[in-house]
Structures are given as C-alpha cells and as structure tokens.
Design a protein around this motif. Structure first.
Motif, PDB file in Angstrom:
ATOM      1  N   PRO A 124       1.009  -0.942   0.201  1.00  0.00           N
ATOM      2  CA  PRO A 124       0.052   0.137  -0.445  1.00  0.00           C
ATOM      3  C   PRO A 124       0.806   1.608   0.070  1.00  0.00           C
ATOM      4  CG  PRO A 124       0.151  -1.119   2.296  1.00  0.00           C
ATOM      5  CD  PRO A 124       0.651  -2.122   1.540  1.00  0.00           C
ATOM      6  N   GLN A 125       0.275   2.506  -0.342  1.00  0.00           N
ATOM      7  CA  GLN A 125       0.928   3.514  -0.482  1.00  0.00           C
ATOM      8  C   GLN A 125       0.320   4.321  -0.095  1.00  0.00           C
ATOM      9  OE1 GLN A 125       1.562   4.612  -4.953  1.00  0.00           O
ATOM     10  NE2 GLN A 125       3.319   3.395  -5.376  1.00  0.00           N
ATOM     11  N   VAL A 126       0.718   5.454   0.698  1.00  0.00           N
ATOM     12  CA  VAL A 126      -0.277   6.048   2.127  1.00  0.00           C
ATOM     13  C   VAL A 126       0.177   7.380   2.485  1.00  0.00           C
ATOM     14  CG1 VAL A 126      -1.065   5.257   4.386  1.00  0.00           C
ATOM     15  CG2 VAL A 126      -0.419   3.650   3.314  1.00  0.00           C
ATOM     16  N   ASP A 127      -1.738   7.990   2.756  1.00  0.00           N
ATOM     17  CA  ASP A 127      -1.101   9.160   2.743  1.00  0.00           C
ATOM     18  C   ASP A 127      -1.146   9.616   4.200  1.00  0.00           C
ATOM     19  OD1 ASP A 127      -1.964  11.986   3.407  1.00  0.00           O
ATOM     20  OD2 ASP A 127      -3.222  12.101   1.926  1.00  0.00           O
ATOM     21  N   MET A 128       0.410   9.779   4.395  1.00  0.00           N
ATOM     22  CA  MET A 128       0.664  10.087   6.351  1.00  0.00           C
ATOM     23  C   MET A 128       0.170  10.838   6.974  1.00  0.00           C
ATOM     24  SD  MET A 128       4.777   9.441   5.655  1.00  0.00           S
ATOM     25  CE  MET A 128       5.167  11.130   4.720  1.00  0.00           C
ATOM     26  N   ARG A 129      -1.133  11.896   6.365  1.00  0.00           N
ATOM     27  CA  ARG A 129      -1.578  12.425   7.653  1.00  0.00           C
ATOM     28  C   ARG A 129      -2.502  11.623   8.364  1.00  0.00           C
ATOM     29  NH1 ARG A 129      -0.608  17.661   4.112  1.00  0.00           N
ATOM     30  NH2 ARG A 129      -1.976  16.666   2.230  1.00  0.00           N
ATOM     31  N   THR A 130      -3.200  11.083   6.818  1.00  0.00           N
ATOM     32  CA  THR A 130      -5.128  10.560   7.715  1.00  0.00           C
ATOM     33  C   THR A 130      -4.976   9.563   7.819  1.00  0.00           C
ATOM     34  OG1 THR A 130      -5.351  10.141   4.949  1.00  0.00           O
ATOM     35  CG2 THR A 130      -5.654  12.585   5.434  1.00  0.00           C
ATOM     36  N   GLY A 131      -3.372   8.111   6.677  1.00  0.00           N
ATOM     37  CA  GLY A 131      -3.677   6.779   7.703  1.00  0.00           C
ATOM     38  C   GLY A 131      -4.278   6.465   6.013  1.00  0.00           C
ATOM     39  N   ARG A 132      -4.784   7.380   5.348  1.00  0.00           N
ATOM     40  CA  ARG A 132      -5.808   6.508   4.580  1.00  0.00           C
ATOM     41  C   ARG A 132      -4.649   6.051   2.729  1.00  0.00           C
ATOM     42  NH1 ARG A 132     -10.666   7.185   1.848  1.00  0.00           N
ATOM     43  NH2 ARG A 132     -11.261   6.967  -0.418  1.00  0.00           N
TER      44      ARG A 132
ATOM     45  N   THR B 140      -6.503  -5.325  -9.927  1.00  0.00           N
ATOM     46  CA  THR B 140      -6.843  -3.732  -9.499  1.00  0.00           C
ATOM     47  C   THR B 140      -8.276  -3.130 -10.019  1.00  0.00           C
ATOM     48  OG1 THR B 140      -4.987  -2.861  -9.950  1.00  0.00           O
ATOM     49  CG2 THR B 140      -6.672  -1.249  -9.488  1.00  0.00           C
ATOM     50  N   LEU B 141      -8.692  -3.587 -11.303  1.00  0.00           N
ATOM     51  CA  LEU B 141     -10.037  -3.708 -11.052  1.00  0.00           C
ATOM     52  C   LEU B 141     -11.291  -4.573 -10.377  1.00  0.00           C
ATOM     53  CD1 LEU B 141     -11.234  -2.489 -13.562  1.00  0.00           C
ATOM     54  CD2 LEU B 141     -11.527  -4.849 -15.169  1.00  0.00           C
ATOM     55  N   ALA B 142     -11.205  -6.032  -9.811  1.00  0.00           N
ATOM     56  CA  ALA B 142     -11.862  -6.028  -8.966  1.00  0.00           C
ATOM     57  C   ALA B 142     -11.959  -6.089  -6.894  1.00  0.00           C
ATOM     58  CB  ALA B 142     -11.006  -7.697  -8.095  1.00  0.00           C
ATOM     59  N   LEU B 143     -10.939  -4.614  -6.940  1.00  0.00           N
ATOM     60  CA  LEU B 143     -11.176  -3.852  -5.593  1.00  0.00           C
ATOM     61  C   LEU B 143     -12.332  -3.417  -5.488  1.00  0.00           C
ATOM     62  CD1 LEU B 143      -7.516  -2.682  -5.797  1.00  0.00           C
ATOM     63  CD2 LEU B 143      -7.964  -4.237  -4.560  1.00  0.00           C
ATOM     64  N   PRO B 144     -13.093  -3.180  -4.149  1.00  0.00           N
ATOM     65  CA  PRO B 144     -14.382  -2.319  -4.170  1.00  0.00           C
ATOM     66  C   PRO B 144     -13.556  -0.922  -3.812  1.00  0.00           C
ATOM     67  CG  PRO B 144     -12.652  -3.283  -2.258  1.00  0.00           C
ATOM     68  CD  PRO B 144     -12.200  -3.832  -2.965  1.00  0.00           C
TER      69      PRO B 144
ATOM     70  N   PRO C 271       4.078  -6.298   1.012  1.00  0.00           N
ATOM     71  CA  PRO C 271       3.460  -6.432   0.504  1.00  0.00           C
ATOM     72  C   PRO C 271       2.181  -7.460   0.424  1.00  0.00           C
ATOM     73  CG  PRO C 271       6.154  -5.787  -0.221  1.00  0.00           C
ATOM     74  CD  PRO C 271       5.744  -5.977   1.022  1.00  0.00           C
ATOM     75  N   VAL C 272       1.557  -7.711   0.099  1.00  0.00           N
ATOM     76  CA  VAL C 272       0.756  -8.471   0.301  1.00  0.00           C
ATOM     77  C   VAL C 272       0.238  -9.300  -1.194  1.00  0.00           C
ATOM     78  CG1 VAL C 272      -0.181  -8.143   2.772  1.00  0.00           C
ATOM     79  CG2 VAL C 272      -1.963  -7.630   0.715  1.00  0.00           C
ATOM     80  N   PRO C 273      -1.122 -10.657  -0.757  1.00  0.00           N
ATOM     81  CA  PRO C 273      -1.016 -11.448  -2.368  1.00  0.00           C
ATOM     82  C   PRO C 273      -2.616 -10.711  -2.430  1.00  0.00           C
ATOM     83  CG  PRO C 273      -1.364 -12.936  -0.546  1.00  0.00           C
ATOM     84  CD  PRO C 273       0.069 -11.487   0.260  1.00  0.00           C
ATOM     85  N   ALA C 274      -3.069 -10.763  -3.434  1.00  0.00           N
ATOM     86  CA  ALA C 274      -4.690  -9.977  -3.931  1.00  0.00           C
ATOM     87  C   ALA C 274      -5.641 -10.579  -2.821  1.00  0.00           C
ATOM     88  CB  ALA C 274      -4.891 -10.269  -5.306  1.00  0.00           C
ATOM     89  N   SER C 275      -5.677 -12.142  -2.677  1.00  0.00           N
ATOM     90  CA  SER C 275      -6.314 -12.418  -1.384  1.00  0.00           C
ATOM     91  C   SER C 275      -6.474 -11.184  -0.681  1.00  0.00           C
ATOM     92  CB  SER C 275      -6.449 -13.715  -1.339  1.00  0.00           C
ATOM     93  OG  SER C 275      -4.907 -14.404  -1.029  1.00  0.00           O
ATOM     94  N   ASP C 276      -5.556 -10.818   0.045  1.00  0.00           N
ATOM     95  CA  ASP C 276      -5.759  -9.916   1.336  1.00  0.00           C
ATOM     96  C   ASP C 276      -5.783  -8.544   1.715  1.00  0.00           C
ATOM     97  OD1 ASP C 276      -4.404 -12.828   2.635  1.00  0.00           O
ATOM     98  OD2 ASP C 276      -2.926 -11.591   3.559  1.00  0.00           O
ATOM     99  N   LEU C 277      -5.831  -8.125  -0.299  1.00  0.00           N
ATOM    100  CA  LEU C 277      -6.530  -6.270  -0.384  1.00  0.00           C
ATOM    101  C   LEU C 277      -7.372  -6.212   0.851  1.00  0.00           C
ATOM    102  CD1 LEU C 277      -5.149  -6.439  -4.200  1.00  0.00           C
ATOM    103  CD2 LEU C 277      -3.907  -5.445  -1.824  1.00  0.00           C
ATOM    104  N   GLY C 278      -8.733  -7.182   0.071  1.00  0.00           N
ATOM    105  CA  GLY C 278      -9.999  -6.257   0.784  1.00  0.00           C
ATOM    106  C   GLY C 278      -9.582  -6.478   1.873  1.00  0.00           C
ATOM    107  N   ALA C 279      -9.152  -6.749   3.207  1.00  0.00           N
ATOM    108  CA  ALA C 279      -8.816  -7.012   4.217  1.00  0.00           C
ATOM    109  C   ALA C 279      -8.385  -5.839   4.512  1.00  0.00           C
ATOM    110  CB  ALA C 279      -8.043  -8.623   4.870  1.00  0.00           C
TER     111      ALA C 279
END
Length: 676
Positions: free
Chosen positions: A426-434, A482-486, A640-648
C-alpha cells in the motif's frame, strides 16, 4: 711421329675426354638428383603449408561442429555434469572457430561470396543465440534448440568447407600444373646443357638456390598458418585453445602443492561496450591491443613460463605461477588492474578503463577446464557484487552457480504454475492514514528453494530474457486484481530494461488495458534511472508513447542515478519516488533531510507528485510530513500482500478524506514484515 704414338696420344686424349664426359655426366646426374630432391622437398613444404590453408580450416570447422553436436548428444543421453562441461567447451571452440572464419585468408574467401558471407553471419548469430541455452541445461527445450542450431551448423559448415576445398583443389591443380611445366622446362634445359657442363652447373647452382628460397618461404608460411591457428588475430595473444593446452601441460608437469603453484586470472574489462558504442569499433580494437600490450609487459616480469591469452571479446586470462599463496595471487591481480587503469591512447582519444578479475588457484586432481571455470565463477561473482575488484574463488561460488541455474531453470515452471505471483504494497497518505495507491511487486516461492527475493531472481530473469514475460504477467495480474477492488485505487507496475527497449511496449500496455477494462488513469508505470540510462533517447520516446495512452509515469529511485535532473528536463514525469536510502538516514544525517526537502520543493515547482519509499518508523513519518511530504510506502504501513488479502487490508486501512492520521490508523495497516 709414329702411328702408335699418335694412337696413344689420341687414346689418351679420348680417355681424358671420356673421363671428363663421365665426370660431367656424374655431376649432371648428381645435380639432377639434387634438383629432384629439392623439388620434392618444396612440394612437401607446399603440402605442409596447405594443411593450414582454408581447406583445413573448413575441415576443422566441420570437426568442431560435429564434435560440439556429439558432446551435447552425449550429455542428453547421460545427463552428467562432466558431459555438460565438455559440451560447453566444444561449443566455445565452435564459436571461436566461426569467429576466426571472419578474418584472415578464410575471411577473404567467405567475403568473396555474398551468399557465403550471409550464411556465415546467420550461423554466427544462431550459434551465439544458444549460449544461454547451455546455461539452461538440462532443459529439454534448450537441448532441442542447441541440437537444431548445431545440426544447422554442420550443414552450413559442410557447405562452406566443401566450397573451400574445391577452391583449394583448383588452386592446387594450378600449382601442380605450374610445377610440372617448370619441371619439363628444367628437363629440356638439362638435356640441352649436357654438352655444356659448366653452364649447366652454373644454372643448377642458381636453380638450387631458388628452390631453397622457395622451400624456406613455404616452411615459413606453414609456421605462420600454425601460429594463426593458435593465436588471436587482433592482439597476437594465444587464443583459448593455446591457453587451455598450456594450462593442461602446466598441471601435468607439476603438483599444485609444489613451490610454484598455478593460478588462473580471468579478466574482463568494465565498460568496454561503451567504448565501442561511443568511439567506434576501431577504437575498441585499439583498446584491446593496448590492453594486450600492457598485460604482456606486466606478466613478462613475473616469469618466462607465465601466459597471457585473449579468449574473445574483452575477456583475457593469465596463467601464472606463485609461491606466496592467495595473497600473492590477489596482489598480482591488483597489479593488472592498476596497470590497465592508466589512460590508453586510442585513435578516438584517451580512454581510462577498469578491469574485474576472478582468481582460481590449482587444487589436487583438478583439470584445466575446472580451474578455468572456477576463475570464471569468481569473475562473475566479482562483477555481480561490484566491478573493478579482485575476487578469489571458493567452493560456495559453485553452490551459488548451482542455485542460479536452479532459479533460471525454474522460471518457466513458475510462470506456468503461477508460482511467480503479484503482491501489493500500500501507498499511504501519511496525514490521514488512508491508502491512496498500490504497487504491484513480483514474489516467487520456489518449491525447493523457498522464497527467492526479487533482487536475486529478477537479474537472472533479465539475463535469460524471461523478464519480459514476467513483466507482462505482472502487468496483466495487476490490472485484473485492481479492477476487482471495492474502491478505485491506482496501481503502480515496474518496467524492466528489456520491456522498455521493446518497440511494441505501448501497444502491449494498451492491449492489456483494453482486455481487462482498466482505465488508463488508474495505471502507473515505474522506471528507474538506471533503466532510462541504458538508452536514454529510445527510453524517452517509448515513455512518451505510454503517456499518450493516459497512464502515469513515475521515476523510481530518484536521486541515486548519475543525471537525474537532466531527465526532469527531457520528460514530463507524473511522480518521483524518493529512494529508501535517503529515508533510512533521515534521523542520523541532516544532509538526507535537506536532500528530501529539496526534492519536494523541486517537484512542487514542476508540478510533479512525490512518493517516499522505505518508511519504517514514526520518527521518519514525523520528519517527512514536517518537510512537506504526503504519500509514502514502507513496512510501517504494510508489507506486500497477495491479492487475496487486499480486501481485508483496505477494510482496515481505508480512511475518509480529511480524517486525522493516528498511530492506531497506521497500526491497522501495518502487518508483520514479509518478503520484500
């Protein structure tokens, strides 16, 4: 005066003339015999010289091709490592033979026919193309490609060798006709000059001298052909065959524990290709000759039996005898590096080059081929860990070579079975944690070797040519996942040197986006400065085509290359990624923070986004946000995590815009460290 006296005197005079005639005839016979012997000797010398002419080169080429094919067939039947080494040796002999065919008398013969020249050029490319397949043994596809090329090589060499033989036969017929014509003329002269012994003797004297001169010339020519067969035509140094013979002879003549212990130094010039590309091949040849002369002078001081050889290209070897063990061998290698580092005066200007050397010392019951291979392994290890240095061989390097071969041979199976998978950091906005983006990274769990880090298998894939397939597989998987992400997040995918060098890269990316339906705006392609530096003009042209598709282009590892600022001027980048080396020393080196701050200010002026890599501590976050940095990635935010862990991961790490970042929110997207 009485009749008897006259008869006696006549008889006496006749006897004298008869004796004189007999003497002259004997001398003539001796002269003819000597002349015939000289003609035969000259013929023998001509025949000897012809053993090394283009016909012999053609025959030797066929023998080399047939032998190379026999050895690879033998390896295919037995699978023994020794047979693989033999196959590799005779492949190199065949490659060297084809290279020598492009020069000298045989090169002139080949160039005389455009068809022969085209056949030999194609054969040279084909033979060179299977060099990597030898490293892939015992892969069946590699064996099939090697056998197909060697089978073709036998046919091509048969044809060229046959034409060379016919050419020589015609030349030999002309020589014989000339010799026969001269012989008939000499016989006529002998018959004519029977009555004039003095003239004939004088003629034979001059003729014998001419024949001796011809014999000397023919023998000298034969010696020159023999020299050419065992020496490099450009530098005059012994070639691979001569060096191998000298090494085997040195090994057989003394035990490795004797006072004079054998050492082989394998030497490779650093940056030689750049000299050829920038100054031209003529300057490259000048450099090789200059290097050869330097090596000769240095090694000549070590001992009369030490040998310098050129194996081909910018590869040289030295066989030396030492009494001081490994320290002396390393010291001599450093003498070579220092000697070669002094400027070389070439036709295109002065050039300074470095050299990398691998050193192997003889062990008990070790063959010359094994010793040379050990030196090559040490050289490869030195080049992989840092050029311009000396590396001693140790047995672990053979294990490294075995591991490398396992990795290279396993790439195909890994791609087929999906073992090389795509993980996401993940790439994160350090000010919001998003979480504001993802980077797709290749990860490989080998069934026997376990997790193989990308820093190990990516260079091997690049060297074997499989990196393009891996890169396309990662790109496709990244678009699909990426297309399958919520949520709609952009994904970053790295481009390799080989991918960026392809003319159809933009078409490939466009096709992938179209097939998976991913908007171009959600794809970010990352290139490093080192990738762009390989061919800046072509790289920038390709990046412009990609940017025209609507994808974003990121310059990775910014600040670690040689001319980063020039790239900012030549291309409109969407993002700069600050290398982790600056982040690692933020709290200990004030210069690192100043550099990061300067990059952020420069990027803001140029309207370029910035992402910081390698963030691992809260202290680094505080310093970076204080400097004005917003987006980062690193173990603090998630491995780095596999695609199966992206939802969580997204469920735990998602934050609304404007929400204040807290330690809890960071912890929520900070799984334990994994494979990077």
């Amino acid at each position: 005066m009485t009749l008897s006296i006259l008869l006696k005197r006549a008889t006496s005079v006749g006897d004298r003339f008869r004796h004189l005639a007999i003497t002259v005839l004997v001398v003539l016979v001796l002269a003819v015999l000597l002349h015939a012997e000289a003609v035969l000797t000259t013929g023998g010398a001509v025949d000897k010289s012809m053993r090394y002419d283009i016909a012999m080169s053609g025959l030797n080429g066929r023998v080399d091709a047939v032998t190379a094919r026999q050895r690879i067939s033998q390896y295919a039947a037995t699978g023994r490592v020794s047979d693989a080494e033999e196959a590799w040796l005779f492949y190199n002999i065949l490659a060297s033979r084809i290279e020598t065919w492009s020069s000298g008398a045989f090169g002139a013969f080949v160039s005389a026919s455009p068809q022969r020249k085209a056949m030999l050029d194609e054969l040279s490319r084909d033979v060179a193309s299977i060099e990597g397949d030898y490293a892939a043994l015992p892969d069946r596809e590699a064996l099939a490609r090697i056998d197909a090329v060697l089978e073709k090589a036998v046919g091509v060499i048969d044809r060229i060798g046959g034409e060379a033989l016919m050419d020589n036969l015609v030349e030999a017929a002309d020589i014989r006709a000339t010799l026969l014509e001269r012989q008939r003329l000499q016989n006529i002269l002998v018959e004519v000059l029977v009555g004039t012994g003095a003239v004939l003797l004088l003629f034979m004297s001059f003729q014998a001298r001419s024949l001796r001169r011809a014999r000397t010339t023919a023998e000298q020519t034969a010696r020159e052909f023999e020299f050419a067969a065992r020496h490099d035509p450009l530098t005059g140094l012994p070639n691979r065959i001569a060096f191998h013979d000298a090494l085997e002879q040195a090994i057989s003549s003394g035990r490795p524990r004797d006072a004079d212990r054998l050492a082989v130094l394998a030497l490779d010039l650093d940056g030689f290709k750049a000299v050829n590309d920038i100054l031209g091949h003529a300057s490259g040849d000048d450099l090789l000759r200059s290097v050869a002369d330097r090596l000769r002078r240095i090694v000549a001081d070590w001992g009369p039996r030490d040998v310098v050889s050129r194996l081909g290209g910018d590869e040289f070897t030295v066989l030396t005898r030492i009494s001081g063990g490994e320290d002396e061998a390393v010291a001599r290698a450093k003498l070579l590096i220092d000697g070669l580092h002094e400027a070389h005066t070439l036709s295109g200007g002065n050039v300074v080059v470095n050299a990398t050397i691998g050193v192997a010392l003889a062990q008990d019951e070790e063959s010359g081929s094994s010793m040379l291979q050990n030196a090559d392994l040490a050289l490869s290890h030195a080049k992989a860990t840092g050029k311009g240095r000396v590396q001693l061989y140790d047995v672990s390097m053979r294990a490294d070579a075995t591991r490398r071969r396992q990795i290279e041979e396993g790439i195909t199976q890994a791609l087929d079975e999906g073992d090389i998978a795509t993980h996401y950091q993940p790439q994160v906005d350090m000010r919001t944690g998003r979480i504001v983006g993802l980077e797709a990274l290749a990860r490989w769990r080998h069934p026997a070797l376990g997790w193989i880090p990308p820093s190990e298998f990516i260079p091997i894939a690049e060297a074997s040519g499989r990196i393009v397939e891996i890169g396309e597989r990662i790109l496709e998987q990244a678009c699909r996942d990426t297309l399958a992400l919520p949520v709609e997040l952009p994904v970053a995918v790295n481009l390799s040197v080989a991918q960026l060098a392809r003319e159809d890269l933009a078409e490939t990316v466009a096709d992938v986006l179209l097939r998976f339906g991913l908007p171009a705006s959600r794809l970010k392609l990352e290139v490093t400065e080192s990738v762009v530096m390989k061919d800046t003009r072509r790289a920038i042209a390709t990046l412009k085509k990609l940017k025209a598709l609507g994808v974003s282009i990121s310059l990775d590892d910014f600040g670690t290359g040689y001319s980063a600022l020039s790239y900012l001027r030549s291309f409109q980048w969407d993002e700069l990624k600050i290398d982790r080396s600056f982040v690692r020393s933020l709290d200990s080196d004030r210069h690192s923070l100043s550099i990061v701050t300067s990059i952020l200010e420069l990027a803001a002026r140029l309207d370029i986004g910035v992402t910081v890599e390698g963030v691992e501590t809260e202290e680094q976050v505080a310093l970076l946000t204080g400097a004005g940095c917003r987006v980062a990635q690193g173990f603090l935010f998630g491995a780095p995590v596999p695609a199966s862990d992206l939802g969580a991961l997204l469920a735990r790490g998602g934050r609304a815009e404007g929400e204040t970042r807290s330690t809890a929110s960071v912890a929520a997207v900070s799984p334990a460290r994994g494979i990077v």
